[in-house]
Design a protein around this motif. Structure first.
Motif, mmCIF file in Angstrom:
data_model
loop_
_atom_site.group_PDB
_atom_site.id
_atom_site.type_symbol
_atom_site.label_atom_id
_atom_site.label_comp_id
_atom_site.label_asym_id
_atom_site.label_seq_id
_atom_site.Cartn_x
_atom_site.Cartn_y
_atom_site.Cartn_z
ATOM 1 N N GLN A 52 50.654 63.606 67.673
ATOM 2 C CA GLN A 52 51.056 63.151 66.342
ATOM 3 C C GLN A 52 49.840 62.806 65.489
ATOM 4 O O GLN A 52 49.792 63.144 64.299
ATOM 5 C CB GLN A 52 51.983 61.939 66.453
ATOM 6 C CG GLN A 52 53.357 62.270 66.980
ATOM 7 C CD GLN A 52 54.198 61.033 67.237
ATOM 8 O OE1 GLN A 52 53.711 59.906 67.176
ATOM 9 N NE2 GLN A 52 55.469 61.231 67.541
ATOM 10 N N SER A 75 48.248 66.006 64.389
ATOM 11 C CA SER A 75 49.046 66.647 63.343
ATOM 12 C C SER A 75 48.784 66.001 61.987
ATOM 13 O O SER A 75 48.659 66.702 60.974
ATOM 14 C CB SER A 75 50.535 66.562 63.677
ATOM 15 O OG SER A 75 50.822 67.280 64.839
ATOM 16 N N LYS A 76 48.699 64.678 61.968
ATOM 17 C CA LYS A 76 48.386 63.982 60.711
ATOM 18 C C LYS A 76 47.001 64.367 60.210
ATOM 19 O O LYS A 76 46.797 64.579 59.019
ATOM 20 C CB LYS A 76 48.475 62.471 60.910
ATOM 21 C CG LYS A 76 49.871 61.949 61.076
ATOM 22 C CD LYS A 76 49.873 60.454 61.316
ATOM 23 C CE LYS A 76 51.262 59.931 61.569
ATOM 24 N NZ LYS A 76 51.264 58.481 61.869
ATOM 25 N N GLN A 77 46.045 64.451 61.134
ATOM 26 C CA GLN A 77 44.689 64.825 60.751
ATOM 27 C C GLN A 77 44.670 66.263 60.206
ATOM 28 O O GLN A 77 43.983 66.546 59.225
ATOM 29 C CB GLN A 77 43.754 64.695 61.944
ATOM 30 C CG GLN A 77 42.305 64.947 61.614
ATOM 31 C CD GLN A 77 41.413 64.754 62.811
ATOM 32 O OE1 GLN A 77 41.872 64.552 63.929
ATOM 33 N NE2 GLN A 77 40.124 64.824 62.595
ATOM 34 N N ARG A 78 45.417 67.140 60.825
ATOM 35 C CA ARG A 78 45.489 68.525 60.351
ATOM 36 C C ARG A 78 46.082 68.588 58.950
ATOM 37 O O ARG A 78 45.612 69.343 58.093
ATOM 38 C CB ARG A 78 46.333 69.347 61.320
ATOM 39 C CG ARG A 78 46.400 70.803 60.955
ATOM 40 C CD ARG A 78 47.103 71.589 62.061
ATOM 41 N NE ARG A 78 47.838 72.653 61.433
ATOM 42 C CZ ARG A 78 49.122 72.880 61.559
ATOM 43 N NH1 ARG A 78 49.855 72.122 62.333
ATOM 44 N NH2 ARG A 78 49.695 73.870 60.947
ATOM 45 N N GLN A 79 47.097 67.786 58.674
ATOM 46 C CA GLN A 79 47.688 67.744 57.337
ATOM 47 C C GLN A 79 46.673 67.247 56.312
ATOM 48 O O GLN A 79 46.620 67.756 55.185
ATOM 49 C CB GLN A 79 48.925 66.855 57.329
ATOM 50 C CG GLN A 79 50.112 67.449 58.045
ATOM 51 C CD GLN A 79 51.273 66.478 58.143
ATOM 52 O OE1 GLN A 79 51.161 65.309 57.789
ATOM 53 N NE2 GLN A 79 52.400 66.964 58.642
ATOM 54 N N ARG A 80 45.858 66.252 56.698
ATOM 55 C CA ARG A 80 44.831 65.755 55.770
ATOM 56 C C ARG A 80 43.828 66.850 55.442
ATOM 57 O O ARG A 80 43.367 66.958 54.314
ATOM 58 C CB ARG A 80 44.109 64.551 56.371
ATOM 59 C CG ARG A 80 44.889 63.277 56.318
ATOM 60 C CD ARG A 80 44.007 62.100 56.631
ATOM 61 N NE ARG A 80 43.301 62.298 57.887
ATOM 62 C CZ ARG A 80 43.368 61.502 58.927
ATOM 63 N NH1 ARG A 80 44.098 60.429 58.874
ATOM 64 N NH2 ARG A 80 42.688 61.760 60.026
ATOM 65 N N TRP A 81 43.454 67.658 56.443
ATOM 66 C CA TRP A 81 42.463 68.700 56.206
ATOM 67 C C TRP A 81 43.008 69.826 55.328
ATOM 68 O O TRP A 81 42.237 70.617 54.785
ATOM 69 C CB TRP A 81 41.920 69.261 57.515
ATOM 70 C CG TRP A 81 40.887 68.370 58.111
ATOM 71 C CD1 TRP A 81 41.023 67.534 59.172
ATOM 72 C CD2 TRP A 81 39.538 68.197 57.660
ATOM 73 N NE1 TRP A 81 39.856 66.851 59.414
ATOM 74 C CE2 TRP A 81 38.920 67.243 58.496
ATOM 75 C CE3 TRP A 81 38.796 68.743 56.625
ATOM 76 C CZ2 TRP A 81 37.600 66.837 58.333
ATOM 77 C CZ3 TRP A 81 37.477 68.345 56.457
ATOM 78 C CH2 TRP A 81 36.897 67.397 57.307
ATOM 79 N N HIS A 82 44.302 69.922 55.160
ATOM 80 C CA HIS A 82 44.871 70.916 54.248
ATOM 81 C C HIS A 82 44.843 70.435 52.800
ATOM 82 O O HIS A 82 45.127 71.217 51.896
ATOM 83 C CB HIS A 82 46.299 71.282 54.667
ATOM 84 C CG HIS A 82 46.360 72.157 55.878
ATOM 85 N ND1 HIS A 82 45.883 73.441 55.889
ATOM 86 C CD2 HIS A 82 46.828 71.923 57.124
ATOM 87 C CE1 HIS A 82 46.060 73.968 57.089
ATOM 88 N NE2 HIS A 82 46.629 73.066 57.865
ATOM 89 N N ASP A 83 44.512 69.188 52.568
ATOM 90 C CA ASP A 83 44.414 68.632 51.214
ATOM 91 C C ASP A 83 43.013 68.901 50.667
ATOM 92 O O ASP A 83 42.025 68.437 51.237
ATOM 93 C CB ASP A 83 44.693 67.126 51.271
ATOM 94 C CG ASP A 83 44.636 66.474 49.901
ATOM 95 O OD1 ASP A 83 44.719 67.197 48.884
ATOM 96 O OD2 ASP A 83 44.516 65.229 49.845
#
Length: 135
Positions: free
Chosen positions: A57, A60-68
């Motif tokens: 989890q 996954s949060k870190q991956r979402q941040r890197w898409h910003d």
């Protein structure tokens, strides 16, 4: 005369019953031990699975941040000193407690005269001396 009542000696039936009960206990002891060990293994694996799920989890949060794109730009500025057009970057070198307007002590800095190899040699000699000036 009084007759003493003695307990009956161990009969064959009682001996067979004792052996049968002991056999059942031995037969049940091994599977019971295996069952307890398996319960401990299951509890350990459940705890490991929960830790791994929590880690997934977080990733996954870190991956979402890197898409910003804003987060990527912020990380580039922090990690690589990336500067956007029109911005100025300042990198402060030296001790954090040193005064910005203070001049370096002339006793600790070598004189800047002569050829480059002379300046290099003076720099190496100054670097080998103790900081407090005592020999």
């Amino acid at each position: 005369m009084r007759l003493l009542h003695r307990p009956a000696p161990l009969t064959a039936r009682a001996a067979i019953l004792a052996v049968a009960v002991a056999s059942v206990l031995v037969a049940l002891a091994v599977p019971f031990k295996v069952w307890l060990n398996q319960r401990d293994d299951i509890a350990s694996l459940s705890a490991t699975a929960e830790r791994v799920q929590h880690h997934v989890q977080q990733l996954s949060k870190q991956r979402q941040r890197w898409h910003d794109p804003a987060y990527v730009q912020q990380q580039a500025q922090q990690r690589f000193h990336y500067v956007m057009p029109g911005q100025r970057s300042y990198i402060v070198l030296g001790k954090s407690g040193a005064k910005s307007g203070a001049k370096p002590d002339s006793a600790t800095t070598p004189a800047a005269h002569g050829p480059w190899y002379s300046q290099l040699w003076q720099s190496l000699q100054a670097a080998g001396e103790p900081a407090n000036g005592s020999h």
